[in-house]
Design an enzyme around this catalytic site. Structure first.
Site, short mmCIF file in Angstrom:
data_model
loop_
_atom_site.label_atom_id
_atom_site.label_comp_id
_atom_site.label_asym_id
_atom_site.label_seq_id
_atom_site.Cartn_x
_atom_site.Cartn_y
_atom_site.Cartn_z
N ASP A 187 -37.05 -20.83 8.64
CA ASP A 187 -37.87 -19.77 7.96
C ASP A 187 -36.99 -18.54 7.34
O ASP A 187 -37.30 -17.53 7.01
CB ASP A 187 -38.98 -19.07 8.56
N SER B 261 -42.83 -13.10 15.29
CA SER B 261 -41.52 -13.24 15.66
C SER B 261 -41.25 -13.01 17.13
O SER B 261 -41.89 -13.75 17.74
CB SER B 261 -40.65 -11.87 14.98
N HIS C 92 -39.33 -15.46 7.02
CA HIS C 92 -39.62 -14.87 8.36
C HIS C 92 -40.47 -13.58 8.62
O HIS C 92 -41.58 -13.43 9.32
CB HIS C 92 -38.31 -14.80 9.23
#
Length: 621
Positions: free
Chosen positions: A522, A251, A577
């Site tokens: 995502d 991320s 994610h």
């Protein structure tokens, strides 16, 4: 914008469905908060008091016997945990049986909100949390439920400097346990760590360098010396193990790592020299990195909202605003430099304009269905067109909506914050444009504000280093928004938040729900942000963004989540994610990279399952 007008009134069926969804969401959120409260380490009287306050938000539950509730619910929770189904052999065990062993040392860099923050200094209201986590673990839920204002004050940063407020000091938790679980039962890095341990990794070959994810990239170094610590740790792991290091980033940690790659070799900053990355880094595995930003960062900073809050509909005003309001969230988000760092980059060339966007779906007309002699027939209507992603914001007044492409949308954010410290800080720390020639790249080569933008800063000269872009696709992801202007004469009007998401805009055929227009990604990061640099920017445009020849590999993972009753997190095939860190296919790829079990080419090959290559080819910088 024909799709931007006022939506038709809902039918009776739609109203019933909306009411049912509202009730389910209300009960679900209530139960979720009560689960967190149940597991906090406070005495039962405090739990019952907080539970009673929560239940009072729902008049139908106000007479609930909270003591009985906690006893019965705890037993039910334990039974549910014991009966949860298990999945097959995890990749690490199978890889170990096949002879895979540690080869390269591994350094992990976590993302935003996934690592714990501990209190080292605070106001009297937070004295009981000294050296406990204000973010992460169940202490966070306890502090939000029992003293929301105190928690918000301690989580915020100074609006002018982006550093610590007076008399408050939160610092990142350290070690693997800083980000293995966000709170009990909610894993983040835990499954990845476990699989690495299965093939022989331990604390001498695997480490996680946590950070205060609220800070801007430059402030991580100014306040905590984080970039210097990351540099030293990579050098140490290289020296002790005798091999270059593989860096796993997730991320926002991927964005931080990109900044680091520019910082570390610069003579006036990291001082490692132009060959440092080539000497010390075998590979960087960027997992779900929002390299070109997030649509939700724009909405979060503009009005304290995002898909997650918009989907609550009327429940947001009834419950969420009573816990943490939009205004409070917006103020908190604007104090965190990390949120500003994820504003979309590249402007209209990347994100589109009134004429359309590179990632607009191929089919632009609205499907209409009729009942005819041949049965239920669907065809496209030429009269109603799918709203383009090119309008990042649609500002709606009555039945008319004005289109604001990304550059105009960012200007709109500037206009609402022009008299606040946030605006000055934002533009001193970051850039959001793009370069189209080498001269532009040269001009920004020494600017730390540009190092956070892959379209204005190049990868280092490291021809034997690999950069893997690994991410999930196929999940509905927020991409653009319908906003409405608030009544300036209303008593609750706030001039710093003149617009909010318009929840009445819904069209399932076009993936519009509660004022949010959604596309591929995502579930958090849009596809363009995930994949453009790997699929095009660092390859087809390598003369600008990758002149040093870093080897770039893209591997996409189609999300195929399990049924909710089998695994609420989606199971080993989810590419969400966060949940992708437990995805079996991604885990196998990571194990192959770190164990050096690779093809003769010395790297994995690219695998595409989305339209990112076609989308990227449409971008004209």
């Amino acid at each position: 914008d024909k799709a931007g007008g006022a939506p038709p009134p809902p039918t009776t069926t739609a109203r019933n469905r909306a009411y049912t969804l509202w009730v389910v969401l209300a009960v679900g959120i209530l139960c979720g908060l009560l689960v967190g409260l149940l597991l906090t380490q406070v005495d039962e009287s405090q739990k019952e008091k907080a539970a009673a306050e929560l239940l009072s938000y729902f008049p139908a539950f106000s007479e609930f016997n909270t003591s009985m509730y906690f006893r019965n619910f705890s037993l039910s929770l334990l039974r549910l945990q014991r009966s949860s189904p298990t999945v097959g052999l995890r990749p690490g065990i199978e890889a170990s049986q096949k002879g895979m062993k540690p080869w390269f040392p591994v350094v992990c860099v976590p993302g935003i909100v996934s690592a714990g923050l501990e209190l080292w200094k605070g106001k009297p209201c937070a004295a009981k949390y000294f050296r406990q986590r204000m973010w992460g673990t169940l202490n966070m839920m306890q502090s939000i439920l029992l003293d929301r204002d105190c928690w918000l004050e301690h989580m915020a940063l100074n609006e002018t400097t982006g550093l610590d407020p007076d008399a408050i000091k939160l610092r990142a938790a350290m070690g693997l346990e800083a980000a293995d679980y966000l709170f009990p039962g909610f894993w983040v890095w835990a499954k990845m760590i476990e699989n690495l341990a299965d093939i022989g990794y331990d604390s001498t070959t695997l480490t996680l360098i946590s950070h205060d994810w609220r800070l801007s990239f430059q402030n991580t170094e100014r306040r905590d010396g984080y970039l210097s610590r990351l540099k030293s740790e990579i050098e140490l792991m290289h020296h002790v193990n005798g091999r270059r290091v593989v860096v796993l980033t997730h991320s926002w940690g991927s964005n931080l790592m990109f900044f680091f790659l520019n910082w570390v070799g610069h003579a006036g900053h990291g001082g490692g020299g132009p060959a440092w990355v080539e000497e010390h880094v075998e590979a960087v595995a960027n997992i779900g990195g929002p390299l070109l930003g997030l649509s939700k960062s724009l909405s979060s900073l503009l009005s304290g909202e995002m898909k997650d809050t918009a989907d609550l509909g009327a429940l947001q005003d009834y419950l969420v605003d009573r816990l943490v309001s939009r205004k409070q969230l917006r103020k908190l988000f604007r104090s965190w430099g990390s949120i500003g760092s994820m504003l979309p980059k590249g402007g209209n060339a990347i994100w589109g304009d009134e004429a359309g966007a590179p990632d607009d779906p191929l089919h632009t007309n609205m499907p209409t269905c009729i009942d005819g002699s041949d049965g239920h027939v669907c065809e496209e209507s030429e009269n109603v067109r799918r709203p383009s992603f090119g309008c990042a914001l649609r500002l709606c007044e009555l039945e008319e909506c004005a289109c604001l492409p990304m550059e105009a949308a960012l200007a709109h954010l500037d206009n609402t914050t022009v008299d606040t410290p946030f605006s000055a800080f934002l533009h001193s720390e970051f850039t959001f444009g793009r370069c189209a020639d080498r001269e532009c790249m040269r001009q920004h080569a020494d600017s730390p504000a540009a190092w956070a933008n892959p379209l204005m800063a190049a990868l280092p000269a490291a021809p034997s280093t690999k950069l893997y872009s690994l991410y999930g696709v196929g999940l509905s992801t927020e991409r653009a928004y319908y906003y409405r202007t608030l009544n300036a004469s209303a008593e609750s009007y706030d001039p710093t938040t003149p617009t909010v998401i318009h929840p009445l805009h819904n069209n399932p055929a076009f993936n519009i729900s509660n004022g949010v227009l959604r596309g591929d990604g995502d579930g958090t990061v849009p596809l363009t942000s995930l994949g453009f640099m790997g699929a095009h920017g660092w390859t087809a445009l390598a003369h600008l963004f990758n002149p040093g020849g870093v080897q770039v590999v893209v591997r996409e993972y189609a999300s195929r989540p399990s049924a909710f009753y089998e695994d609420p997190r989606g199971g080993p095939c989810s590419a969400d994610h966060v949940d992708i860190l437990g995805n079996f296919n991604l885990t196998w790829d990571i194990l192959r990279i770190v164990s050096n079990t690779l093809p003769e080419s010395g790297r994995l090959e690219s695998v595409y399952v989305s339209d990112i290559q076609q989308i990227a080819a449409k971008v004209k910088l």
